[in-house]
Scaffold this motif. Structure first.
Motif, PDB file in Angstrom:
ATOM      1  N   GLU A 188      43.859  37.792  40.974  1.00 65.43           N
ATOM      2  CA  GLU A 188      42.131  37.665  41.017  1.00 65.43           C
ATOM      3  C   GLU A 188      41.551  38.614  41.894  1.00 65.43           C
ATOM      4  OE1 GLU A 188      41.160  33.554  41.749  1.00 65.43           O
ATOM      5  OE2 GLU A 188      42.405  32.994  40.107  1.00 65.43           O
ATOM      6  N   GLU A 189      42.206  38.575  43.246  1.00 60.47           N
ATOM      7  CA  GLU A 189      41.850  39.545  44.267  1.00 60.47           C
ATOM      8  C   GLU A 189      41.816  41.143  43.615  1.00 60.47           C
ATOM      9  OE1 GLU A 189      39.786  39.282  47.022  1.00 60.47           O
ATOM     10  OE2 GLU A 189      39.450  37.154  46.219  1.00 60.47           O
ATOM     11  N   ASP A 190      43.040  41.456  43.258  1.00 53.20           N
ATOM     12  CA  ASP A 190      43.247  42.749  42.894  1.00 53.20           C
ATOM     13  C   ASP A 190      42.320  42.828  41.774  1.00 53.20           C
ATOM     14  OD1 ASP A 190      44.899  45.281  42.425  1.00 53.20           O
ATOM     15  OD2 ASP A 190      45.415  44.136  40.536  1.00 53.20           O
ATOM     16  N   SER A 191      41.895  42.251  40.831  1.00 54.81           N
ATOM     17  CA  SER A 191      40.967  42.405  39.855  1.00 54.81           C
ATOM     18  C   SER A 191      39.495  42.742  40.428  1.00 54.81           C
ATOM     19  CB  SER A 191      40.675  41.361  39.016  1.00 54.81           C
ATOM     20  OG  SER A 191      41.961  41.192  37.850  1.00 54.81           O
ATOM     21  N   LYS A 192      39.215  41.785  41.180  1.00 54.48           N
ATOM     22  CA  LYS A 192      37.821  42.023  41.921  1.00 54.48           C
ATOM     23  C   LYS A 192      37.809  43.344  42.831  1.00 54.48           C
ATOM     24  CE  LYS A 192      37.108  37.338  42.779  1.00 54.48           C
ATOM     25  NZ  LYS A 192      37.138  36.306  43.758  1.00 54.48           N
ATOM     26  N   ILE A 193      38.976  43.719  43.429  1.00 52.31           N
ATOM     27  CA  ILE A 193      38.855  45.063  44.438  1.00 52.31           C
ATOM     28  C   ILE A 193      38.643  46.191  43.137  1.00 52.31           C
ATOM     29  CG2 ILE A 193      40.152  46.579  45.530  1.00 52.31           C
ATOM     30  CD1 ILE A 193      41.388  43.910  47.094  1.00 52.31           C
ATOM     31  N   LYS A 194      39.348  46.271  42.327  1.00 52.69           N
ATOM     32  CA  LYS A 194      39.324  47.292  41.297  1.00 52.69           C
ATOM     33  C   LYS A 194      38.117  47.424  40.622  1.00 52.69           C
ATOM     34  CE  LYS A 194      44.231  47.382  39.967  1.00 52.69           C
ATOM     35  NZ  LYS A 194      45.167  47.065  38.740  1.00 52.69           N
ATOM     36  N   GLU A 195      37.494  46.148  40.164  1.00 59.23           N
ATOM     37  CA  GLU A 195      36.024  46.616  39.812  1.00 59.23           C
ATOM     38  C   GLU A 195      35.183  46.868  40.744  1.00 59.23           C
ATOM     39  OE1 GLU A 195      33.381  46.393  36.884  1.00 59.23           O
ATOM     40  OE2 GLU A 195      35.383  46.041  36.451  1.00 59.23           O
ATOM     41  N   HIS A 196      35.012  46.430  42.025  1.00 58.15           N
ATOM     42  CA  HIS A 196      34.459  46.868  43.223  1.00 58.15           C
ATOM     43  C   HIS A 196      34.300  48.262  43.446  1.00 58.15           C
ATOM     44  CE1 HIS A 196      31.878  46.780  46.715  1.00 58.15           C
ATOM     45  NE2 HIS A 196      32.880  47.252  47.457  1.00 58.15           N
ATOM     46  N   LEU A 197      35.690  48.833  43.412  1.00 56.64           N
ATOM     47  CA  LEU A 197      36.110  50.255  43.465  1.00 56.64           C
ATOM     48  C   LEU A 197      35.510  51.102  42.533  1.00 56.64           C
ATOM     49  CD1 LEU A 197      37.426  52.155  45.130  1.00 56.64           C
ATOM     50  CD2 LEU A 197      39.362  51.765  43.881  1.00 56.64           C
ATOM     51  N   LYS A 198      35.567  50.530  41.048  1.00 56.24           N
ATOM     52  CA  LYS A 198      34.967  51.392  39.983  1.00 56.24           C
ATOM     53  C   LYS A 198      33.362  51.626  40.034  1.00 56.24           C
ATOM     54  CE  LYS A 198      36.300  50.596  35.866  1.00 56.24           C
ATOM     55  NZ  LYS A 198      36.934  49.763  34.658  1.00 56.24           N
ATOM     56  N   THR A 199      32.797  50.258  40.550  1.00 58.79           N
ATOM     57  CA  THR A 199      31.254  50.253  40.715  1.00 58.79           C
ATOM     58  C   THR A 199      30.809  51.518  41.661  1.00 58.79           C
ATOM     59  OG1 THR A 199      31.149  48.119  40.032  1.00 58.79           O
ATOM     60  CG2 THR A 199      29.323  48.866  41.163  1.00 58.79           C
ATOM     61  N   THR A 200      31.751  51.271  42.970  1.00 54.73           N
ATOM     62  CA  THR A 200      31.338  52.121  44.065  1.00 54.73           C
ATOM     63  C   THR A 200      31.633  53.621  43.828  1.00 54.73           C
ATOM     64  OG1 THR A 200      31.936  50.421  45.648  1.00 54.73           O
ATOM     65  CG2 THR A 200      31.799  52.523  46.598  1.00 54.73           C
ATOM     66  N   LEU A 201      32.513  53.984  43.109  1.00 56.07           N
ATOM     67  CA  LEU A 201      32.849  55.271  42.677  1.00 56.07           C
ATOM     68  C   LEU A 201      31.736  55.794  41.625  1.00 56.07           C
ATOM     69  CD1 LEU A 201      36.531  55.293  42.317  1.00 56.07           C
ATOM     70  CD2 LEU A 201      35.477  56.510  44.199  1.00 56.07           C
ATOM     71  N   LYS A 202      31.220  54.953  40.784  1.00 54.52           N
ATOM     72  CA  LYS A 202      30.293  55.291  39.712  1.00 54.52           C
ATOM     73  C   LYS A 202      28.894  55.744  40.736  1.00 54.52           C
ATOM     74  CE  LYS A 202      31.950  52.973  35.503  1.00 54.52           C
ATOM     75  NZ  LYS A 202      31.902  52.066  34.596  1.00 54.52           N
ATOM     76  N   GLU A 203      28.714  54.825  41.509  1.00 52.60           N
ATOM     77  CA  GLU A 203      27.390  54.964  42.252  1.00 52.60           C
ATOM     78  C   GLU A 203      27.663  56.298  43.114  1.00 52.60           C
ATOM     79  OE1 GLU A 203      26.930  51.584  44.996  1.00 52.60           O
ATOM     80  OE2 GLU A 203      26.647  50.281  43.221  1.00 52.60           O
ATOM     81  N   ILE A 204      28.753  56.647  43.639  1.00 48.54           N
ATOM     82  CA  ILE A 204      28.869  57.767  44.432  1.00 48.54           C
ATOM     83  C   ILE A 204      28.752  59.123  43.320  1.00 48.54           C
ATOM     84  CG2 ILE A 204      30.726  59.400  45.619  1.00 48.54           C
ATOM     85  CD1 ILE A 204      31.561  56.661  46.760  1.00 48.54           C
ATOM     86  N   ILE A 205      29.503  59.078  42.279  1.00 50.82           N
ATOM     87  CA  ILE A 205      29.233  59.986  41.356  1.00 50.82           C
ATOM     88  C   ILE A 205      27.821  60.310  41.070  1.00 50.82           C
ATOM     89  CG2 ILE A 205      29.605  60.616  39.078  1.00 50.82           C
ATOM     90  CD1 ILE A 205      32.608  59.403  39.399  1.00 50.82           C
ATOM     91  N   ASP A 206      26.983  59.323  40.692  1.00 60.02           N
ATOM     92  CA  ASP A 206      25.534  59.441  40.373  1.00 60.02           C
ATOM     93  C   ASP A 206      24.674  59.885  41.590  1.00 60.02           C
ATOM     94  OD1 ASP A 206      25.963  58.365  37.839  1.00 60.02           O
ATOM     95  OD2 ASP A 206      25.118  56.298  38.668  1.00 60.02           O
ATOM     96  N   GLU A 207      25.149  59.690  42.767  1.00 61.24           N
ATOM     97  CA  GLU A 207      24.345  59.872  43.976  1.00 61.24           C
ATOM     98  C   GLU A 207      24.590  61.351  44.240  1.00 61.24           C
ATOM     99  OE1 GLU A 207      25.125  57.716  47.594  1.00 61.24           O
ATOM    100  OE2 GLU A 207      24.472  55.778  46.417  1.00 61.24           O
TER     101      GLU A 207
END
Length: 88
Positions: free
Chosen positions: A51-70
């Motif tokens: 469960e934690e692995d899934s949460k971390i991966k999802e958080h990482l994807k969201t963060t990377l998308k935000e960085i790419i947008d910025e």
């Protein structure tokens, strides 16, 4: 660098998992914990880890998308649109 950090994190988690299994096995051998309880405990830990692995991966994807947008970087979709426009 990010890949190395992820590998380190997974390595640490693996070592912790092994140590917990060792300690549970010791308790089981000393009859301080029932075999079924030990198995249930380890399965519970494994499920929480997934469960934690899934949460971390999802958080990482969201963060990377935000960085790419910025940073204003082009995405695959952006490049595909550009290719189509250039072919016209």
């Amino acid at each position: 660098m990010l890949k190395e950090m992820l590998h380190t994190g997974f390595g640490v988690a693996s070592v912790i998992h092994e140590k917990i299994e060792e300690e549970v096995t010791k308790l089981e051998k000393k009859s301080k914990i029932k075999k079924d309880d030990a198995k249930s405990f380890l399965e519970s830990l494994e499920e929480k880890g997934k469960e934690e692995d899934s949460k971390i991966k999802e958080h990482l994807k969201t963060t990377l998308k935000e960085i790419i947008d910025e940073l204003g970087l082009a995405t695959k979709d952006d490049l595909e649109k550009l290719k189509k426009e250039l072919k016209k």
